[in-house]
Design an enzyme around this catalytic site. Sequence first.
Site, PDB file in Angstrom:
ATOM      1  N   ASP A   1      -1.130   7.000  -6.957  1.00  0.00           N
ATOM      2  CA  ASP A   1      -1.635   5.946  -6.110  1.00  0.00           C
ATOM      3  C   ASP A   1      -1.661   4.627  -6.867  1.00  0.00           C
ATOM      4  O   ASP A   1      -2.491   4.428  -7.737  1.00  0.00           O
ATOM      5  CB  ASP A   1      -3.040   6.339  -5.668  1.00  0.00           C
ATOM      6  CG  ASP A   1      -3.522   5.481  -4.547  1.00  0.00           C
ATOM      7  OD1 ASP A   1      -3.053   4.330  -4.436  1.00  0.00           O
ATOM      8  OD2 ASP A   1      -4.375   5.950  -3.777  1.00  0.00           O
TER       9      ASP A   1
ATOM     10  N   ASP B   1       0.836  -1.190   0.000  1.00  0.00           N
ATOM     11  CA  ASP B   1       0.000   0.000   0.000  1.00  0.00           C
ATOM     12  C   ASP B   1       0.874   1.245   0.000  1.00  0.00           C
ATOM     13  O   ASP B   1       1.440   1.600   1.026  1.00  0.00           O
ATOM     14  CB  ASP B   1      -0.858  -0.050   1.264  1.00  0.00           C
ATOM     15  CG  ASP B   1      -1.791   1.128   1.347  1.00  0.00           C
ATOM     16  OD1 ASP B   1      -1.875   1.891   0.380  1.00  0.00           O
ATOM     17  OD2 ASP B   1      -2.434   1.273   2.400  1.00  0.00           O
TER      18      ASP B   1
END
Length: 441
Positions: free
Chosen positions: A321, A112
């Site tokens: 992202d 992540d």
Amino acid sequence: MTSIVYLHSPILVVIILLFTFLSNLSALPLAKKDGFSVDLIHRDSPNSPLYNADETPTKRLKNAFDRGVSRLNQFYMKQSNGPHLGVSSDNGHYLLKFSMGTPPMDIYGIVDTGSDLMWTQCQPCEQCYKQINPVYNPKSSSTYSEIDCQSDECHLLDTVSCSVQSLCNYTYGYASNSMTKGVLSKETITFSSSSGGQPISIPNIVFGCGHNNTGGFNEQEMGLVGLGGRSLSLASQIGSFLGNKKFSYCLVPFHTNPNISSKMYFGGGSEITGKGVVSTPIVPKEDKTYYFVTMEGISIRGKFLPYNSTGTISKGNVFIDTGVPPTILPQDFYKRLEQEVRSSIPMTPYQDPQLGTQLCYRSNSTIDAPILTVHFDGGAQVPLGPTSTFISPKQDVFCFAMSTTDVAVGIFGNFAQSNFRISFDLERQIVSFKQEDCTKG
Ligand SMILES: *[C@@H]1O[C@H](CO)[C@@H](O)[C@H](O)[C@H]1NC(C)=O
Ligand SMILES: *[C@@H]1O[C@H](CO)[C@@H](O)[C@H](O)[C@H]1NC(C)=O
Ligand SMILES: *[C@@H]1O[C@H](CO)[C@@H](O)[C@H](O)[C@H]1NC(C)=O
Ligand SMILES: *[C@@H]1O[C@H](CO)[C@@H](O)[C@H](O)[C@H]1NC(C)=O
Ligand SMILES: *[C@@H]1O[C@H](CO)[C@@H](O)[C@H](O)[C@H]1NC(C)=O
């Protein structure tokens, strides 16, 4: 008992990397100090422990879009000091396999880039979710150590408290009520090198030994690996160890044969050089977790559409992202862009209630979509072809891979990032892009 208010940052990104392992890691050879590479595989690969064979392509698309929106919501809640949430495990797209401890055991963690803590489920479980692989037991590892709650390392994370034994207890929360609670600790982690070199062992990596982990994690996922910008993240810890705070990855496109993996590099060797490299500054903001950059606009068939048509472009208006599939843009910008895309494709959009209002077309081959060139600050132009701007949620249907929500800060998602090698230089604070066929390793 001290109550712990959880304030974690991220928004969003989850990537999962899968490190293919060479066999025998028990010798724990000395780490190489320059850099190393590891394999990165798509979550939806049948080889991935996250693969859900029951999920239809339409559902996969819908989930992907929902993830983007929920991440942005979390981001804004955080900005306003609202309740703290972060990423749910379902946000995962790429898997990281590494090993931990002495003797080493394999860990599969969701990677992540929108959060910083690395954690794994840990014995004894006060409350663990079901996990197929054995749960890591710190008592069986000779290289495990606990962090004292008075030490600086304990305060790498905001959401910590001292236990009666002076342990550094942490709480870290994610979206949809997912959270992990446990003890901040240190361990040796080992990466196999995907280039066939010696495995790399790194001692004293700070991680969360999670004794109480709840939420939407599946039984294959053994924890989460944060690659964000703060010093606690695995990217930062590896960078400090190597003396070289850089990494790069190349994401295999969504519709590629999922058996094909790509390489992620840490440290020396992760740089991209030569013709065609473009760079843009990372914009420092209060929240150090996210990699913010400035998108000036997007051009399509020679027409430039500015990010903001009524005012100046603010610095750091999107973050990169890897865990959010679609690119998400503010409403006004998205509307102008979608209109331009629509009018440049000589086909009638395809309406399907399952796909909502997303701009989709029917085609049995590909979509003859124009190149969308993203203009980042510093003159970096990143051209996105149809494989990055349209995805196929079901057979013979292609949908525009961008979305909108009512925000000013957007997300440069992972569909748009595919087939570029993207490198992050955390010393110089720049991100660079170079077109590459990620399926070629
Ligand atoms: C685990 O954490 C949750 C959330 O703080 C708490 O409600 C629950 O009681 C904890 N479970 C155990 C067994 O400690
Ligand atoms: C600290 O964490 C341990 C292990 O999860 C738990 O047993 C203990 O109750 C916690 N102490 C405090 C003060 O939160
Ligand atoms: C992926 O690999 C599996 C196992 O080796 C194989 O059965 C499958 O056919 C491969 N899929 C594709 C699309 O090549
Ligand atoms: C565009 O600029 C105007 C005027 O400065 C500002 O009010 C608005 O919030 C900006 N919109 C975005 C999406 O940044
Ligand atoms: C795709 O559709 C066109 C027109 O309907 C048809 O001529 C062509 O054979 C189809 N191609 C494939 C691969 O199905």
